[in-house]
Design a protein around this motif. Structure first.
Motif, short mmCIF file in Angstrom:
data_model
loop_
_atom_site.label_atom_id
_atom_site.label_comp_id
_atom_site.label_asym_id
_atom_site.label_seq_id
_atom_site.Cartn_x
_atom_site.Cartn_y
_atom_site.Cartn_z
N VAL A 219 26.38 15.69 67.41
CA VAL A 219 25.55 14.68 67.95
C VAL A 219 25.61 14.60 69.63
CG1 VAL A 219 23.84 12.20 67.80
CG2 VAL A 219 24.16 14.51 66.36
N TYR A 256 30.77 8.40 56.08
CA TYR A 256 30.05 10.25 56.65
C TYR A 256 28.59 9.81 57.89
CZ TYR A 256 31.46 14.70 56.06
OH TYR A 256 32.11 15.67 56.23
N GLY A 258 29.77 8.46 60.73
CA GLY A 258 30.35 9.00 61.95
C GLY A 258 31.59 8.42 62.04
N LYS A 259 32.28 7.47 61.63
CA LYS A 259 32.59 5.84 62.47
C LYS A 259 34.22 6.34 62.75
CE LYS A 259 32.54 3.99 58.24
NZ LYS A 259 31.71 4.34 57.36
N SER A 260 34.62 7.02 62.18
CA SER A 260 36.45 7.35 61.64
C SER A 260 35.67 7.81 63.58
CB SER A 260 36.76 8.14 61.01
OG SER A 260 37.11 7.03 59.93
N THR A 261 35.63 9.30 63.80
CA THR A 261 35.03 10.42 64.75
C THR A 261 34.95 8.83 65.83
OG1 THR A 261 34.61 12.09 63.08
CG2 THR A 261 33.48 11.94 65.85
#
Ligand code: ADP
Ligand code: MG
Length: 564
Positions: A219, A256, A258-261
């Motif tokens: 996304v 899951y 997308g925070k760490s990404t």
């Protein structure tokens, strides 16, 4: 001597023992370039021979305009390095036993870095590579060597380093991408930002061991209204995206989502990325440092008293040393060391932080009295860090709302989409009973350290360096674990850092000045005299690193000592 002379020697050497190759060391003039055999390997299985190639600009013919600024030269060298790397795989041939015939070029990452393998100098382009001099068993394969020097290598040069045969548009795009990124990064401070993520950026990676962009279901990033900013670029005009303001920023959201990404992309935003990476327009303040817990690491003489006091057995925290730090003490030391090296932004992810360093909630405060808890949690210090020292923090925290009270900006991720929820978070924090702040009035004292490297093994020609990917380096007898230094991205950087440590030791500069000054001097030396100035001979596999990663490696030396 010219290439014909080299061929004559190789014919004479045919069938002789491998050792006889040693006489090849020297300079050779080829029709289109000069070639130096700087070091000859001992046998066909040993590390390959070191070869340098100089292609004059009159032959290479790259536009002057592409070489005008240091940044363009780095970008052009990076693009040519990638060409050489690819073409070398195609033109190299098996020409006997072991590494015979191999053309070895340092591997690169998704980042555009200054490296030693390909360099743009004033009059010429320099290429350094490892060459496997051909042999059958331990007998010199003269004809194979002639083919290597008269076919493979000239072909490599002709296909990878000559303007006329290369895709001009692609190369120019490489240069422009770097200039755009650098310009975006330059605008951060004047805009009061510490990071910027352009709309359309692709942040997720293919896998934990593959840094290329996730394909298919990724996304694309889209800035939330509350943090949308527009910055200027020289080649792509106005670029819109999310600007993260200086201060304390919280990234929250369900597991899951997308925070760490997002945080990892921000960590890597200190580097420029190649076109197609997805993070070309993700830029972060150059002095942003990822911090994490790292139990088991060595800590030497760090004043962690802003965070930790009253350890059992009266252990000092003003000059804290341990061969085996805990999660919380390692994270405290990591922060103080980063500040010492000049960090302006700290990046922390709950996934890799020590919980008891990050939070101490109301119930715990009620059960365990403050005087029984050595740790002042980060939540009580993060504000002072900004107010007293201007150091911003970006924090991923999905598990505790205690940070709402101290955050300037709260970003929530929902199915990878960011929203600004600062106001809601503030209202929630005010509606619920506050925990007791335990951080005192000020951040605390920062104590400069004079480091002493004399405990390291000394070798007159520099300690031997062994690099295992990006996560470890052995210098002489000392092995440094770099797994927790997450902004190191290439083994080439790790090798360069090892050379830098050797150089500091060789010059005996330890205990002359505080660590930050030592870092200043070394980084200035590299920018004035080049990367070769830190290694005992010109190497083909070094890449530029930041002062923070050099400091991180020094700080992890188990033989490190501190001068009072
Ligand atoms: P969190 O830290 O919130 O738990 P992560 O950042 O670890 O979440 O991401 C969870 C998964 O989602 C990872 O496999 C990651 O690659 C994937 N992911 C993250 N961002 C995106 C995105 N924008 N598009 C598609 N997948 C994504
Ligand atoms: Mg996570």
């Amino acid at each position: 001597m010219d290439d014909q002379g080299l061929c004559r020697i190789l014919r004479q050497l045919d069938g002789q023992s491998y050792r006889a190759y040693k006489q090849l060391a020297g300079h050779y003039r080829f029709p289109d370039f000069d070639l130096e055999i700087a070091h000859v390997q001992g046998d066909p299985f040993a590390a390959p021979s070191r070869v340098s190639i100089w292609v004059p600009h009159e032959v290479a013919q790259f536009p002057d305009d592409w070489q005008q600024t240091p940044l363009r030269r780095v970008a052009l060298a990076d693009a040519l390095h990638r060409q050489v790397y690819q073409i070398a795989q195609q033109v190299q041939q098996r020409r006997g036993s072991g590494k015979s015939g191999r053309l070895m070029v340092a591997a690169v990452s998704q980042a555009i870095l200054q490296r030693t393998a390909v360099q743009i100098h004033k009059g010429f382009i320099e290429l350094r590579l490892g060459v496997g001099l051909p042999a059958f068993g331990r007998r010199i394969a003269g004809n194979e060597a002639i083919a290597l020097f008269t076919q493979d290598i000239p072909q490599l040069v002709a296909q990878a380093l000559i303007y006329a045969v290369l895709p001009h548009g692609e190369l120019l795009h490489h240069l422009e991408t770097v200039e755009d990124a650098a310009t975006l990064r330059q605008q951060l401070r004047q805009q009061g930002l510490v990071a910027f993520i352009a709309n359309g950026a692709i942040l997720p990676r293919r896998s934990g061991v593959d840094e290329r962009p996730l394909q298919g279901q990724a996304v694309a990033f889209q800035a939330p209204a509350g943090l949308a900013v527009t910055l200027e670029t020289p080649h792509s005009g106005a670029i819109s995206g999310m600007g993260i303001p200086a201060g304390i920023t919280l990234i929250v959201g369900g597991g899951y989502h997308g925070k760490s990404t997002v945080l990892r992309a921000i960590e890597q935003g200190v580097y420029d990325h190649i076109p197609g990476d997805g993070r070309e327009r993700v830029v972060t303040d150059a002095a942003a440092v990822k911090i994490r817990a790292e139990d088991g690491r060595s800590v030497v003489g760090v004043n962690i008293s802003p965070f930790i006091n009253n350890l059992p057995q009266g252990i000092s925290t003003e000059q804290f040393s341990t061969p085996n730090a805990s999660g919380s003490t390692s994270q405290a030391a990591g922060i103080i060391e980063a500040i010492e090296a000049g960090a302006q932004v700290l990046l922390i992810d709950e996934d890799t932080a020590a919980t008891n360093f990050m939070i101490r909630d109301r119930n715990m405060q009620a059960l365990i009295a403050k005087d029984k808890e050595p740790i002042t949690p980060f939540v009580d210090k993060v504000r002072q860090l900004y107010d007293d020292h201007g150091i911003s923090t970006i924090l991923v925290m999905g598990g505790s709302g205690d940070y709402f009270r101290v955050a300037d900006t709260v970003i929530a991720l929902d199915s990878y989409q960011p929203q600004v929820v600062t106001e809601q978070a503030r209202i929630i924090a005010q509606a619920n009973a506050a925990r007791q702040a335990e951080g005192g009035e000020q951040f605390g004292t920062l104590t400069p350290r004079y480091i002493d490297l004399s405990g390291l093994q000394q070798h007159p020609r520099g300690n031997k360096v062994k690099v295992r990917d990006v996560d470890a380096v052995v210098i002489g007898q000392e092995s440094i674990d770099l797994r927790a230094v997450e902004q190191l991205i290439e083994p080439n950087q790790v090798r360069a850092i090892a050379q830098a440590i050797n150089e500091l030791q060789r010059r005996g500069v330890a205990n002359q000045c505080p660590l930050p000054e030592l870092l200043d001097r070394l980084m200035a030396q590299i920018s004035e005299q080049g990367m070769d100035s830190i290694s005992p001979f010109p190497m083909s596999d070094l890449a530029m690193f930041r002062r923070f990663e050099l400091a991180a490696a020094i700080n992890r030396l188990r033989q490190l000592r501190i001068q009072p």
